[in-house]
Design an enzyme around this catalytic site. Structure first.
Site, PDB file in Angstrom:
ATOM      1  N   GLY A 123      15.182 -65.751  -6.056  1.00  7.34           N
ATOM      2  CA  GLY A 123      15.691 -67.041  -5.603  1.00  7.34           C
ATOM      3  C   GLY A 123      16.897 -67.533  -6.358  1.00  7.34           C
ATOM      4  O   GLY A 123      17.746 -68.241  -5.796  1.00  7.34           O
ATOM      5  N   ASN A 183      10.193 -58.634  -6.431  1.00  5.04           N
ATOM      6  CA  ASN A 183      10.567 -57.271  -6.817  1.00  5.04           C
ATOM      7  C   ASN A 183       9.601 -56.687  -7.844  1.00  5.04           C
ATOM      8  O   ASN A 183       9.924 -55.733  -8.545  1.00  5.04           O
ATOM      9  CB  ASN A 183      11.994 -57.235  -7.380  1.00  5.04           C
ATOM     10  CG  ASN A 183      12.611 -55.851  -7.261  1.00  5.04           C
ATOM     11  OD1 ASN A 183      12.367 -55.120  -6.302  1.00  5.04           O
ATOM     12  ND2 ASN A 183      13.429 -55.478  -8.242  1.00  5.04           N
ATOM     13  N   GLU A 305      23.525 -54.526  -8.468  1.00  4.20           N
ATOM     14  CA  GLU A 305      23.852 -55.735  -9.224  1.00  4.20           C
ATOM     15  C   GLU A 305      25.345 -55.968  -9.044  1.00  4.20           C
ATOM     16  O   GLU A 305      26.173 -55.206  -9.545  1.00  4.20           O
ATOM     17  CB  GLU A 305      23.514 -55.542 -10.698  1.00  4.20           C
ATOM     18  CG  GLU A 305      22.080 -55.110 -10.975  1.00  4.20           C
ATOM     19  CD  GLU A 305      21.091 -56.264 -10.856  1.00  4.20           C
ATOM     20  OE1 GLU A 305      21.545 -57.424 -10.723  1.00  4.20           O
ATOM     21  OE2 GLU A 305      19.876 -56.005 -10.905  1.00  4.20           O
TER      22      GLU A 305
END
Length: 486
Positions: A123, A183, A305
């Site tokens: 989030g 995750n 990433e």
């Protein structure tokens, strides 16, 4: 006094145990939520307090969940010929998980590879949801104008889930509404305690059902907090930190390098050589999405990433998008430009079958689709593969050798069915005779001696018959002639 010494010693042991745990970077894991608690060893997924302060200034300029929903449907209305909007489920707080499918035939099943992008898994890492909307709109604007955009739209099915965790985004924290790190919520090969279906979050279940329904070839999830392309395995058997490659390690290194080398500066990383890393070598996690995709979906997933900052200011988003644009395009296009692709057919019916393809020396299978029997096997280019084996229960497997250069290879298989007794079922050739395609006279050869015996008996009977007939003719020729009545 002895009791106090015992307690002091126990405290020292506990402190030593906690100090030996691997330090985890904030990008992929933050604080490790994994831990074993009571009640039959059930696996705790609740996060420790990991709520960095997110100011109103940081949030300003990002789409809210309702605004994102409007943007997704607006995209569908603006690009109806190459898109389909659908939902794979709902979050804990009942927000739909909207997906954009992009293809020249978005509502049809085709014998083409499929790729999925997932954003906002955590989030507090919202950059992925914004970048993915930029990506979708760029493809729509540049279809039939840009070669890569046209290649992707016309030769594959691309599925984009901008946010997997809308509740966490709204709450401005890492986990979902139940404060669970999504995750860490998937079944894991190294952590059996993570396999209790009763603890699975609705967002996790939605992804798992999605993978089972679609025939994805590859995938990527977008995160923030570092700049690196991460690939499996994400964990190790003994829970220690070291390089632990999966069976397709070379292929994953290739895919990660495609992304890193196409990025503005990811490959220049001083922390990660070439801008890529094995997950377990960086730091181990368990219950991750990418390992589950590879094991249970035959889907080659990367964890990307794409921003050093987890929640950058909105003014930086256009720059981050531009830095990642070619990486995203080249990674998706690699499904078409590399690997081996083909279909598997049954020799007796000519129909496609959902067999599997395996490479000798690589302990993993890729399944063909049920509808068209098509398979799409990601492989590192520039390699020789001794045996590419297609197989399916009830059929004789077939294999061939390939040399994979920089371009993709098309390779179809036609499998011969096997009878229940283990004998290969005979198919019909063009002349209509039953035969084996490889050895035409295999059955006749097996009964050769029987045929010879039958022919010998027939020859003896023929000679006996001919001898008796000849004797009758001689008797008739030399007998006295009878008068003929007039």
């Amino acid at each position: 006094m002895a009791i106090l010494s015992f307690h002091f010693l126990l405290l020292l042991l506990l402190l030593g145990a906690f100090s030996s745990l691997p330090t985890q970077a904030a990008a992929r894991g933050g604080h490790d939520p994994s831990g074993y608690v009571g009640n039959h060893g059930s696996f705790s997924r609740n996060l420790l307090e990991d709520k960095p302060r997110i100011t109103e200034e940081m949030v300003y300029g990002y789409m809210t969940n309702p605004e994102l929903e409007v943007a997704v449907h607006a995209f569908g209305s603006r690009c109806p010929n190459i898109s389909r909007i659908y939902s794979i489920g709902k979050s804990v707080n009942n927000f739909p998980l909207w997906v954009i499918e992009i293809s020249d035939k978005p509502r049809q099943k085709e014998a083409e590879p499929a790729f999925k992008f997932i954003g906002n898994v955590h989030g507090d890492e919202p950059v992925g949801r914004e970048v993915l909307m930029h990506f979708a709109n760029w493809l729509c604007d540049n279809y039939l104008k840009d070669p890569l955009a046209t290649l992707i739209v016309e030769n594959m099915h691309l599925h984009i889930l901008p946010t997997m965790n809308p509740d966490g985004f709204a709450l401005r924290w890492r986990g979902n509404a139940n404060n669970v790190d999504l995750n860490r919520d998937f079944p894991d090969q190294f952590s059996p305690f993570n396999n209790d279906i009763n603890y699975r979050q609705p967002e996790t279940r939605a992804i798992m059902n999605w993978v089972k329904q679609e025939h994805f070839t590859a995938s990527a999830s977008l995160h923030g907090g570092a700049l690196v392309a991460n690939y499996p395995w994400d964990g190790t058997r003994d829970k220690n930190k070291y390089y632990y490659g999966c069976p397709d390690d070379k292929t994953f290194q290739y895919m990660a390098s495609v992304y890193s080398q196409s990025h503005y500066n990811m490959s220049l990383s001083k922390e990660f050589e070439g801008g890529i890393t094995n997950g377990a070598f960086w730091y181990p996690i368990y219950g991750g999405m990418q390992d589950w995709n590879y094991i249970h979906g035959s889907c080659f997933e990367l964890t990307l990433e794409i921003s050093d900052t987890k929640w950058p200011k909105a003014a930086e988003l256009p720059v981050i998008w531009e830095h990642n644009r070619m990486s995203m395009l080249n990674l998706v296009a690699s499904l078409i430009k590399s690997g081996i692709h083909g279909r598997i057919f049954a020799a007796d019916t000519g129909r496609p079958i959902s067999g599997s393809v395996m490479i000798k020396g690589i302990d993993s299978k890729v399944r063909a689709s049920r509808t068209y029997g098509d398979y799409h096997r990601m492989l590192a280019p520039g390699e020789k593969y001794e045996a590419v084996v297609a197989s399916m229960e009830g059929f004789r497997p077939k294999s061939t050798r390939i040399v994979l250069e920089q371009e993709a290879v098309n390779l179809d298989f036609i499998l011969d069915p096997i009878e229940p007794d283990g004998q290969m079922k005979l198919t019909r050739n063009d002349c209509g005779c039953p035969c084996d395609n490889d050895k035409l006279f295999h059955v006749q050869e097996a009964h050769l001696w029987l045929y010879i015996l039958v022919l010998f008996v027939l020859l003896i009977l023929y000679l006996l018959f001919k001898r008796k007939t000849a004797s009758r003719l001689l008797t008739y020729r030399y007998s006295p002639r009878r008068p003929i009545a007039v």
